[in-house]
Design a protein around this motif. Structure first.
Motif, PDB file in Angstrom:
ATOM      1  N   PRO A 209       0.827  -1.210   0.000  1.00  0.00           N
ATOM      2  CA  PRO A 209       0.000   0.000   0.000  1.00  0.00           C
ATOM      3  C   PRO A 209       0.859   1.256   0.000  1.00  0.00           C
ATOM      4  O   PRO A 209       2.082   1.194   0.202  1.00  0.00           O
ATOM      5  CB  PRO A 209      -0.757  -0.134   1.330  1.00  0.00           C
ATOM      6  N   PRO A 210       0.250   2.411  -0.212  1.00  0.00           N
ATOM      7  CA  PRO A 210       0.996   3.663  -0.033  1.00  0.00           C
ATOM      8  C   PRO A 210       1.459   3.758   1.426  1.00  0.00           C
ATOM      9  O   PRO A 210       0.639   3.637   2.335  1.00  0.00           O
ATOM     10  CB  PRO A 210      -0.031   4.740  -0.360  1.00  0.00           C
ATOM     11  N   TYR A 211       2.756   3.956   1.639  1.00  0.00           N
ATOM     12  CA  TYR A 211       3.242   4.007   3.022  1.00  0.00           C
ATOM     13  C   TYR A 211       4.324   5.069   3.234  1.00  0.00           C
ATOM     14  O   TYR A 211       4.953   5.123   4.294  1.00  0.00           O
ATOM     15  CB  TYR A 211       3.782   2.644   3.461  1.00  0.00           C
ATOM     16  N   ILE A 212       4.530   5.916   2.266  1.00  0.00           N
ATOM     17  CA  ILE A 212       5.557   6.946   2.387  1.00  0.00           C
ATOM     18  C   ILE A 212       4.956   8.200   3.025  1.00  0.00           C
ATOM     19  O   ILE A 212       3.855   8.617   2.638  1.00  0.00           O
ATOM     20  CB  ILE A 212       6.154   7.286   1.015  1.00  0.00           C
ATOM     21  N   LEU A 230      -1.038   9.036  -5.548  1.00  0.00           N
ATOM     22  CA  LEU A 230      -2.039   8.200  -4.888  1.00  0.00           C
ATOM     23  C   LEU A 230      -1.436   6.887  -4.407  1.00  0.00           C
ATOM     24  O   LEU A 230      -1.871   6.329  -3.395  1.00  0.00           O
ATOM     25  CB  LEU A 230      -3.193   7.904  -5.864  1.00  0.00           C
ATOM     26  N   ALA A 231      -0.419   6.390  -5.112  1.00  0.00           N
ATOM     27  CA  ALA A 231       0.200   5.110  -4.767  1.00  0.00           C
ATOM     28  C   ALA A 231       1.399   5.264  -3.842  1.00  0.00           C
ATOM     29  O   ALA A 231       1.996   4.259  -3.443  1.00  0.00           O
ATOM     30  CB  ALA A 231       0.624   4.382  -6.037  1.00  0.00           C
ATOM     31  N   LEU A 232       1.742   6.492  -3.493  1.00  0.00           N
ATOM     32  CA  LEU A 232       2.908   6.742  -2.646  1.00  0.00           C
ATOM     33  C   LEU A 232       2.540   7.290  -1.271  1.00  0.00           C
ATOM     34  O   LEU A 232       3.054   6.821  -0.247  1.00  0.00           O
ATOM     35  CB  LEU A 232       3.852   7.734  -3.339  1.00  0.00           C
ATOM     36  N   ASP A 233       1.664   8.282  -1.248  1.00  0.00           N
ATOM     37  CA  ASP A 233       1.340   9.016  -0.028  1.00  0.00           C
ATOM     38  C   ASP A 233       0.508   8.158   0.922  1.00  0.00           C
ATOM     39  O   ASP A 233      -0.667   7.885   0.671  1.00  0.00           O
ATOM     40  CB  ASP A 233       0.591  10.303  -0.402  1.00  0.00           C
ATOM     41  N   GLY A 234       1.113   7.760   2.037  1.00  0.00           N
ATOM     42  CA  GLY A 234       0.412   6.934   3.010  1.00  0.00           C
ATOM     43  C   GLY A 234      -0.391   7.718   4.022  1.00  0.00           C
ATOM     44  O   GLY A 234      -1.111   7.132   4.837  1.00  0.00           O
ATOM     45  N   ASP A 235      -0.272   9.039   4.000  1.00  0.00           N
ATOM     46  CA  ASP A 235      -0.962   9.868   4.985  1.00  0.00           C
ATOM     47  C   ASP A 235      -2.337  10.296   4.499  1.00  0.00           C
ATOM     48  O   ASP A 235      -2.625  11.495   4.342  1.00  0.00           O
ATOM     49  CB  ASP A 235      -0.108  11.096   5.314  1.00  0.00           C
ATOM     50  N   ARG A 236      -3.202   9.305   4.236  1.00  0.00           N
ATOM     51  CA  ARG A 236      -4.570   9.574   3.779  1.00  0.00           C
ATOM     52  C   ARG A 236      -5.557   8.772   4.614  1.00  0.00           C
ATOM     53  O   ARG A 236      -5.277   7.641   5.024  1.00  0.00           O
ATOM     54  CB  ARG A 236      -4.720   9.175   2.311  1.00  0.00           C
ATOM     55  N   ASP A 237      -6.735   9.350   4.847  1.00  0.00           N
ATOM     56  CA  ASP A 237      -7.777   8.607   5.542  1.00  0.00           C
ATOM     57  C   ASP A 237      -8.668   7.906   4.526  1.00  0.00           C
ATOM     58  O   ASP A 237      -8.398   7.956   3.312  1.00  0.00           O
ATOM     59  CB  ASP A 237      -8.586   9.522   6.469  1.00  0.00           C
ATOM     60  N   LEU A 238      -9.731   7.290   4.982  1.00  0.00           N
ATOM     61  CA  LEU A 238     -10.597   6.518   4.086  1.00  0.00           C
ATOM     62  C   LEU A 238     -11.347   7.386   3.087  1.00  0.00           C
ATOM     63  O   LEU A 238     -11.857   6.882   2.086  1.00  0.00           O
ATOM     64  CB  LEU A 238     -11.588   5.688   4.902  1.00  0.00           C
TER      65      LEU A 238
END
Length: 310
Positions: A209-212, A230-238
């Motif tokens: 998953p995105p985890y950076i 979208l595939a990089l940024d892990g700082d997103r909520d649902l």
């Protein structure tokens, strides 16, 4: 221009713009000519047409801006298979092959204990499909299962464009790889915000998953690599909003507990979290009730994958 001339030209053009100017040039020339590396080495004096020379020069200029070779050629090798890639998906990385290796080890272990059982797999945040498809294809070629107990695979992603790429890879590879055509009917693609639209229980769930962390993800893209944020940024909520935590764990905090509810008894969850937050991800595994958790290192010694058993 001869092959020798264009290779020399490419190295000069990319010097300072790429960490691997010779390799990048050769990949572009091979793609344009439809040949392999040995052809370049043994046919140095072969002359190129004006069209071929112009095409190679145009590709080299694109590479000079930072655009990855894989996006220029439209393909990338992963786990011994060639995958179609576009800027709608991450380019498969060698470090992610560890995710496939650990899944295969678990499949072999489960089938050794019960040779006739049916294994159910889920590849969450599938992107190009490289992880899930490599697991299926390699398991087939390794003789882990027969026609009677072919595993089922769900490939899920929130991006329609990513799923379109994954579907093309599934269709193509299941036709190209020997005896793999029987796998296609056992593979299903699902558009889903994590497990929102995914039903059923799985023996193995894998995910890259995105985890950076958000700030670092944005910095990574400054070099022109053009990979989807979208595939990089892990700082997103649902809902896709920023968590403002800048720790890269926003998606992981939702993925792990959701995945646990979709694991069969003794099911295994394996995720890539990288050196950014592998230890915190293992903590999330334990908090969600998984046992026998472990962090796995990649070939360079970096913390890479986390696994746990329900």
């Amino acid at each position: 221009m001869t092959i020798y001339d264009v290779r020399l030209y490419g190295r000069k053009i990319l010097e300072g713009a790429s960490p691997t100017p010779e390799l990048d040039t050769d990949c572009i020339v091979e793609h344009t000519l439809g040949c392999d590396r040995s052809y370049l080495l043994f046919h140095r004096e072969v002359s190129l047409s004006d069209g071929q020379s112009d095409e190679i020069k145009a590709y080299l200029e694109m590479r000079k801006t930072g655009l990855p070779v894989a996006y220029i050629t439209g393909s990338k090798e992963f786990f011994g298979y060639d995958f179609m890639v576009t800027p709608d998906v991450l380019i498969p990385k060698p470090d992610t092959e560890l995710l496939v290796e650990k899944a295969l080890e678990n499949i072999e272990e489960k089938l050794s204990a019960n040779p006739g059982r049916h294994i159910s797999l889920c590849d969450m945040c599938t992107g190009s499909g490289c992880v899930g498809l490599s697991i299926m294809l390699s398991a087939l070629e390794s003789g882990f299962f027969s026609k009677e107990n072919i595993p089922s695979l769900i490939m899920a992603d929130i991006s329609d464009k990513a799923l379109a790429v994954a579907q093309k890879n599934a269709d193509a590879l299941c036709q190209i790889v020997p005896n793999a055509s029987m796998l296609r009917s056992h593979i299903r693609l699902v558009r889903s915000n994590l497990f929102e639209m995914v039903t059923g229980k799985f023996d193995i769930i894998v995910s890259n998953p995105p985890y950076i962390p958000a700030q670092e993800a944005r910095c990574l893209l400054l070099d022109g690599r053009s990979e989807p944020i979208l595939a990089l940024d892990g700082d997103r909520d649902l809902c896709g909003n920023s968590t403002n935590d800048n720790d890269g764990l926003g998606i992981m905090r939702n993925l792990v507990p959701q995945a646990v509810t979709h694991l069969s008894p003794l099911g295994v969850l394996i995720v890539e979290a990288g050196e950014y937050n592998a230890e915190m991800t293992e903590y999330l595994f334990r908090s969600a009730g998984l046992r026998n958790t472990r962090i796995w290192r990649d070939l360079s010694g970096q913390l890479r994958d986390i696994s746990g058993v329900k």
